[in-house]
Design an enzyme around this catalytic site. Sequence first.
Site, PDB file in Angstrom:
ATOM      1  N   HIS A 103       0.861  -1.187   0.000  1.00 40.05           N
ATOM      2  CA  HIS A 103       0.000   0.000   0.000  1.00 40.05           C
ATOM      3  C   HIS A 103       0.895   1.235   0.000  1.00 40.05           C
ATOM      4  O   HIS A 103       1.022   1.949   0.997  1.00 40.05           O
ATOM      5  CB  HIS A 103      -0.925   0.009   1.210  1.00 40.05           C
ATOM      6  CG  HIS A 103      -2.260  -0.597   0.939  1.00 40.05           C
ATOM      7  ND1 HIS A 103      -3.135  -0.078   0.005  1.00 40.05           N
ATOM      8  CD2 HIS A 103      -2.870  -1.680   1.471  1.00 40.05           C
ATOM      9  CE1 HIS A 103      -4.234  -0.814  -0.024  1.00 40.05           C
ATOM     10  NE2 HIS A 103      -4.107  -1.787   0.846  1.00 40.05           N
ATOM     11  N   ASP A 108      -4.895   2.288   1.869  1.00 42.86           N
ATOM     12  CA  ASP A 108      -5.317   1.677   3.122  1.00 42.86           C
ATOM     13  C   ASP A 108      -5.820   2.738   4.093  1.00 42.86           C
ATOM     14  O   ASP A 108      -6.818   2.536   4.803  1.00 42.86           O
ATOM     15  CB  ASP A 108      -4.179   0.864   3.746  1.00 42.86           C
ATOM     16  CG  ASP A 108      -2.874   1.656   3.852  1.00 42.86           C
ATOM     17  OD1 ASP A 108      -2.692   2.652   3.138  1.00 42.86           O
ATOM     18  OD2 ASP A 108      -2.015   1.264   4.672  1.00 42.86           O
ATOM     19  N   TYR A 302      -6.618   7.848 -17.932  1.00 39.80           N
ATOM     20  CA  TYR A 302      -7.553   8.680 -17.172  1.00 39.80           C
ATOM     21  C   TYR A 302      -7.591  10.109 -17.691  1.00 39.80           C
ATOM     22  O   TYR A 302      -6.562  10.658 -18.110  1.00 39.80           O
ATOM     23  CB  TYR A 302      -7.152   8.702 -15.699  1.00 39.80           C
ATOM     24  CG  TYR A 302      -7.196   7.369 -14.999  1.00 39.80           C
ATOM     25  CD1 TYR A 302      -7.895   6.286 -15.529  1.00 39.80           C
ATOM     26  CD2 TYR A 302      -6.533   7.175 -13.788  1.00 39.80           C
ATOM     27  CE1 TYR A 302      -7.941   5.066 -14.884  1.00 39.80           C
ATOM     28  CE2 TYR A 302      -6.572   5.955 -13.127  1.00 39.80           C
ATOM     29  CZ  TYR A 302      -7.270   4.908 -13.678  1.00 39.80           C
ATOM     30  OH  TYR A 302      -7.311   3.701 -13.037  1.00 39.80           O
ATOM     31  N   GLU A 379       0.148   8.635  10.812  1.00 37.91           N
ATOM     32  CA  GLU A 379      -1.223   8.198  11.085  1.00 37.91           C
ATOM     33  C   GLU A 379      -2.032   9.240  11.844  1.00 37.91           C
ATOM     34  O   GLU A 379      -3.271   9.229  11.784  1.00 37.91           O
ATOM     35  CB  GLU A 379      -1.212   6.870  11.838  1.00 37.91           C
ATOM     36  CG  GLU A 379      -0.697   5.715  10.991  1.00 37.91           C
ATOM     37  CD  GLU A 379      -0.664   4.403  11.748  1.00 37.91           C
ATOM     38  OE1 GLU A 379      -0.952   3.360  11.129  1.00 37.91           O
ATOM     39  OE2 GLU A 379      -0.338   4.417  12.968  1.00 37.91           O
TER      40      GLU A 379
END
Length: 404
Positions: A103, A108, A302, A379
């Site tokens: 990841h 995540d 894209y 985090e």
Amino acid sequence: MEPARDLLAAAVDLQPETIALRRMLHRRPEVGLSLPETQAAILTAIDGLPLTVTKGRQASSVVGVLEGGRSGPTVLLRGDMDALPMPEDTGLDFASEVPGVMHACGHDTHVAMLVSAAKVLSARQADLAGRVVFMWQPGEEGYGGAPIMLDEGVLEAARPAVESAYALHITTQQPSGVVAIRPGPAMASSDTVKITVTGRGGHASNPTAGLDPIPVAAAIVQAIQVMITREVNVFDPAVVTIAKITAGTTDNVIPEQAEMLGTMRALSEETRAAVKEKLHRLATSVAAGYGASAEVRIEEGYPVTVNADAAVDLVHSTALALVGPDRAHLSKDPIMGAEDFSYVLQRVSGAMTWLGACPPGQDPQTAPSNHSNRVVFDEDAMAVGVATHVATALAALDGKPPAA
């Protein structure tokens, strides 16, 4: 609407759950459109919430609809799910347990933040003036998961249909807790360029008897760089990078062909179309000048990700209330990376927002970035991300940002 400080406090209260889910997903990354473990983890995490949940038919997507207690519009929040096919070298205690999969783009964290946002908004269901569609999307990393979910009706998952859509992307290139957004083109289009140069093979000791495609390929690479700087408007830029050239089998053989592979990026559909035409003209003309030929194939990827001005104003005002002027940024420059959330923004008004998560003690200019085998995200920033999701949805439903 609740004050922003209360929404941020609610996100902080859920931070242990957000981190736990993120780390579980980080250990078990999956690539592409089929993400059964990730899908199962999401379904478990949202079990018991007052959501109407559906699973994708063509991919491992999850859609949850939260119906508010009051009438109003429908807003969509998106979090992508997939990892990258690359090794992890972070040394984290919760590093990937899947060889060759990581990841590395923070999806995540996107999944975990959207799950916690669903929990915070579900606790406020009775006061919601409308409804929220939660879009957990696989296959962002080149697999086109967003168009699949659009085809399967994610924008029509509720009635009335989705009117605005918002996505959040984590990055180490901003200080932790910064919420950054840009009006207009925010991310580039992305197309794959394949050029095959055909000459005439022969013995390497006698190049005049053959027609060596390798110097022709080199000339095309140089000509592309001149074309970009001399024929493309600097205020509506494009990037063409030839990242791979393959030719030959051994030291004494001139090959017949040289194959080139690269990427083309642009910030408007007009420049995108113009550069495609220029690449065809340039490669074939340069090759012809050497007596060779060139075939140019461009595989469309894209489109440009375009943020609506009103959506940017809403997100920025919301961020000001949440994190203050020091951490609510209006970005000057777009990013030449690409996003398939662009397909959603072609259908409804909305915006892609960046969440800073540079680890403490590191410089955002030099910290390992998204797609690095060593990237580490702070985090603590995820609580800001959760609160941004929640406050943006509430602001979109109420028509005004929260008070600080």
